[in-house]
Each structure stands twice: as C-alpha cells, then as structure tokens.
Design an enzyme around this catalytic site. Structure first.
Site, short mmCIF file in Angstrom:
data_model
loop_
_atom_site.label_atom_id
_atom_site.label_comp_id
_atom_site.label_asym_id
_atom_site.label_seq_id
_atom_site.Cartn_x
_atom_site.Cartn_y
_atom_site.Cartn_z
N GLY A 339 0.84 -1.20 0.00
CA GLY A 339 0.00 0.00 0.00
C GLY A 339 0.87 1.25 0.00
CD GLU A 363 24.30 -6.92 -20.78
OE1 GLU A 363 24.36 -8.10 -21.18
OE2 GLU A 363 25.00 -6.46 -19.86
N1 CAA Z 1 24.18 -14.23 -31.64
C1 CAA Z 1 25.10 -14.48 -32.58
N2 CAA Z 1 25.10 -13.86 -33.77
C2 CAA Z 1 24.14 -12.94 -34.01
C3 CAA Z 1 23.15 -12.66 -33.06
C4 CAA Z 1 23.19 -13.33 -31.83
N3 CAA Z 1 22.31 -13.10 -30.86
N4 CAA Z 1 22.33 -11.70 -33.58
C5 CAA Z 1 22.79 -11.44 -34.80
N5 CAA Z 1 23.88 -12.19 -35.07
C6 CAA Z 1 24.67 -12.22 -36.31
C7 CAA Z 1 23.81 -12.75 -37.45
O1 CAA Z 1 23.86 -14.15 -37.51
C8 CAA Z 1 24.45 -12.08 -38.65
O2 CAA Z 1 25.60 -12.79 -39.00
P1 CAA Z 1 25.88 -13.31 -40.54
O3 CAA Z 1 26.33 -12.11 -41.27
O4 CAA Z 1 26.95 -14.34 -40.40
O5 CAA Z 1 24.58 -13.84 -41.04
C9 CAA Z 1 24.89 -10.74 -38.11
O6 CAA Z 1 25.01 -10.90 -36.68
C10 CAA Z 1 23.92 -9.63 -38.41
O7 CAA Z 1 22.69 -10.00 -37.86
P2 CAA Z 1 21.28 -9.59 -38.45
O8 CAA Z 1 21.32 -9.65 -39.94
O9 CAA Z 1 20.26 -10.40 -37.73
O10 CAA Z 1 21.26 -8.03 -38.03
P3 CAA Z 1 20.00 -7.12 -37.74
O11 CAA Z 1 20.51 -5.74 -37.85
O12 CAA Z 1 18.84 -7.52 -38.54
O13 CAA Z 1 19.60 -7.47 -36.21
C11 CAA Z 1 19.89 -7.42 -33.83
C12 CAA Z 1 20.51 -7.61 -35.22
C13 CAA Z 1 19.53 -8.79 -33.28
C14 CAA Z 1 18.67 -6.55 -33.81
C15 CAA Z 1 21.05 -6.81 -33.05
O14 CAA Z 1 21.37 -5.54 -33.60
C16 CAA Z 1 20.81 -6.66 -31.58
O15 CAA Z 1 20.95 -7.63 -30.83
N6 CAA Z 1 20.49 -5.42 -31.15
C17 CAA Z 1 20.42 -5.10 -29.72
C18 CAA Z 1 21.77 -4.60 -29.28
C19 CAA Z 1 21.90 -4.67 -27.81
O16 CAA Z 1 21.62 -5.67 -27.17
N7 CAA Z 1 22.43 -3.58 -27.26
C20 CAA Z 1 22.70 -3.55 -25.88
C21 CAA Z 1 23.79 -2.59 -25.64
S1 CAA Z 1 24.99 -3.13 -24.58
C22 CAA Z 1 24.48 -2.72 -23.04
O17 CAA Z 1 23.32 -2.51 -22.73
C23 CAA Z 1 25.67 -2.77 -22.16
C24 CAA Z 1 25.59 -2.25 -20.83
O18 CAA Z 1 26.38 -1.38 -20.47
C25 CAA Z 1 24.70 -2.91 -19.84
#
Ligand code: CAA
Length: 380
Positions: A339, A363
C-alpha cells in the site's frame, strides 16, 4: 532438465548470499540515495573470485560454471541490483569476450587484472544513433601504421566512469556495413578518451552510466580483439551470455520483491487478521512465485546449455525476457501489497521497482529479445 545443484554450486551460492547479506545489504540504501559507486565492495568481490567467475584459472579467474554465476548474481542482486550489473558487465561481457577472442598479450595485460577485480571493464556498443539497431555504428577507427585512430561517441556505458578498460566496437571499414566493425580493447588513460556526462537514472543508481567521447584516440593495432571485421559478431555473441547475467540480476530483484511482500503481508493486519489471509493478497503471492519459478528455470536452462557447449542464444533471450518481466511485475505487486508504505523510501520495494525497469531495456530490450527468439525459431 535436472537442477540438483552440485555441492560446489551450492557453496558458491551460499558464499554470495553471505557476502550480500553482510557486506552489501547494510549500505545499499545509502548508496542508492547518494548514487555512490560501491568501490570497496567490488574490490572485495574481486578478491573472492566473483569478478571473473567463469574465467579459467590460467587467466586469473575462478573457473566456475555459468550455473554458479547465475546463482551468485541472483543472490547479490537481491540486495543490490547495482552491484549485480557491475559484476555482470565485467564477467559476462568484458572478461568473456577477452578470454574467447583475446591474444595472449591482451589476456596477460587486461584479462588477468579484470578477472581478479584489480581492474574494471565496460562494454561500449551503443551510440546516440545505434541502440537496438546496433549495426549502425558511427564511431570510426582509421588505420595509421601500427595503430588505429578512433573518433566517435558511445553512450549508456555501464561502469563507464569507474572502468579501467573499455571493450569498444568501432567501424574499421564502413563500406562493409556490420562486417566492417571491429572490437578494440582501450586503456582508460589513453589520450583523447573522455568520460562524459554521468546519467541521472531512475534506478540502479549506485552503478554508473555515462557517455564516452573519442577524439583522435590512438590505439595499437594489437589491441583489436579477434580479427578486423569480427566486431559485430563478437558483440552479439558476447551479449548472448550477457543476457544470462542480466536475467540473473532480474531474478534477484523479483525474489527480493517477493520475499518483502510475503513478510509484510504476514505482519500487516487489516479486517482483524494479517492481510496474507486475504485471497486478493494470496493470488498476488501465488502469481509472483509462479513468475519467478518459471523465469528461473528458463535462465538456468540457458546457463546449463552454455556450460554444456550447446546453443543458448534463444534460451538466453527467453530467460532475459521472462526474468525482466518477473522483476517488474513482482516489484509492482510488492508495492501494491505494501500500500502507501510501498511508495515511500522507508521500505525497500520502491527501489526494487526503480531497479527492475532497466532489465527490460539494457543488453537488448524485450522487443529485441523477441526478435532474437523468433529468428532462432524460424531458422531451425
Ligand atoms: N548471436 C550471434 N550472432 C548474431 C546474433 C546473436 N544473438 N544476432 C545477430 N547475429 C549475427 C547474425 O547471424 C548475422 O551474422 P551473418 O552475417 O553471419 O549472417 C549478423 O550478426 C547480423 O545479424 P542480423 O542480420 O540479424 O542483423 P539485424 O541488424 O537484422 O539485427 C539485432 C541484429 C539482433 C537486432 C542486433 O542488432 C541486436 O541484438 N540489437 C540489440 C543490441 C543490444 O543488445 N544492445 C545492448 C547494448 S549493450 C548494453 O546494454 C551494455 C551495458 O552497459 C549494460
């Protein structure tokens, strides 16, 4: 799935619990109030092996498994989620990446002190115009002989103010898109590296988050992690494990909220009996427990997959999605059960809510986790 923990996992969990209760909890309220970084606590965690938990003994780490890591981060985050995220970034982003892709030179110079808590690391991917869309890096690294000259801006850098080492992504070849991104290990003392504005956040206030400016920062080519052009893959693969760490942090917040709610509901009387006798309260308590239990199993499954060398991309994202939802839901319900008392600083649950929200953002936001999960499901 079998989660009969080993004796070693239980003793690590208990050591983390003791440390959190005795060394972290007493000053957590004060540090939140003053946005004070827990420097001494982090140093002690380093001495106990909690800053490089999964790093092998050869490189100064504790050689523990990911399941133990989840158990420890949850225990610590129950009392202070700020300490949880500081640990998580150092362990599962910076140390993990350095051990997996670093040269022996980089491991000797940076991983050993990072894993033993003598140095602290920060992970620098996000930029003002590249958050969820992380391929859109603008920070550029141009080769000049045996060095690179880096210019640009990073933001939302957890540990950024107090870090000694930055694990930083920059474009080394713009023409190749994300395949032109590389990862650099940069010393804090490098000229041109400027720790910028410290953010005034809603929660996790005793961890620091800042911008980082790079003005003609000269970094030796030997400080590239892996090879040139591998940076995006390194960042993505590193974040898969980082998401297990954030999920464990969220579990800690959810569990703390649950325990506070149950305790209060047994003490507080209304309508002539403790409110825990009311079904309206019991339903909330049951929902919270179900949320936490479900999320915990998925997070532990991701950790176990990682330990067993199986794929854990989808599982880590599922765990982060569920555990962060559980953290926010449980903190909200804990306030509701308290509450008006839940809305003031006198009780801890208002901090749990403030600390919980970021777990759905950093992340990879919850929406990004769904993209990762869906892509993994569709490709299989
Ligand atoms: N694991 C492994 N490889 C991955 C992956 C994953 N989770 N996600 C993408 N990839 C690889 C893909 O396989 C691809 O590789 P290939 O060229 O060999 O095919 C490449 O990366 C590009 O991937 P996409 O074509 O899928 O790229 P996209 O632009 O369409 O999407 C995304 C990618 C998943 C959206 C990615 O940009 C993402 O995860 N974004 C979020 C970023 C993030 O988490 N930021 C957090 C910041 S860090 C932070 O918060 C730190 C802190 O201080 C706490």
């Amino acid at each position: 799935m079998n989660f009969d923990f080993t004796e070693e996992q239980i003793s690590i969990r208990d050591a983390a619990r003791d440390f959190a209760e005795n060394e972290i909890a007493p000053s957590a309220v004060e540090r939140d109030l003053n946005s004070e970084f827990p420097k001494e606590i982090i140093a002690k965690l380093g001495e106990l092996g909690f800053m490089g938990m999964m790093v092998s003994h050869d490189w100064g780490g504790a050689g523990m498994d990911t399941v133990s890591y989840v158990l420890a981060i949850e225990e610590i985050s129950k009392h202070d989620a700020s300490v949880g995220v500081i640990m998580s970034v150092n362990n599962s982003l910076v140390c993990y990446g350095l051990e997996k892709w670093g040269s022996d030179y980089l491991k000797e110079k940076y991983l050993k002190p990072l894993a033993s808590g003598k140095m602290l690391g920060a992970f620098c991917l996000s930029e003002p115009e590249a958050g969820s869309d992380a391929t859109q890096q603008r920070t550029e690294a141009v080769r000049s002989g045996d060095h690179f000259i880096i210019n640009g801006m990073k933001n939302w850098i957890t540990n950024g103010v107090n870090a000694d080492v930055y694990f930083l992504q920059a474009m080394t070849d713009k023409s190749k898109g994300y395949k032109g991104i590389s990862t650099f290990i940069i010393d804090k003392n490098t000229e041109g590296l400027e720790v910028g504005k410290k953010e005034d956040k809603l929660g996790i206030k005793s961890s620091d988050t800042c911008t980082l400016g790079l003005n003609n920062v000269k970094v030796p080519a030997e400080n590239i992690l892996g090879e040139e052009g591998m940076g995006f893959k390194i960042a993505m693969q590193t974040l898969n494990g980082g998401r297990i760490g954030v999920a464990a942090q969220a579990l800690g917040i959810a569990q703390a909220s649950f325990e506070a709610a149950v305790k209060y509901s047994k003490q507080r009387k209304a309508f002539d009996s403790p409110i825990s006798n009311l079904q309206a309260i019991q339903f909330k308590i049951a929902d919270m427990a179900v949320n936490i239990e479900g999320a915990r199993l998925v997070v532990l499954n991701a950790a176990k997959n990682k330990d067993d060398g199986k794929s854990y991309v989808k599982e880590a994202s599922m765990g982060k999605l569920l555990a962060s939802q559980a953290a926010v839901n449980c903190a909200l319900e804990a306030i509701q059960i308290h509450g008006g008392y839940g809305y003031v600083r006198e009780y801890l649950v208002e901090r749990f809510l403030r600390d919980s929200k970021i777990t759905q953002i950093y992340e990879g936001t919850s929406e990004i986790q769904k993209i990762v999960i869906a892509r993994e499901l569709i490709k299989s």
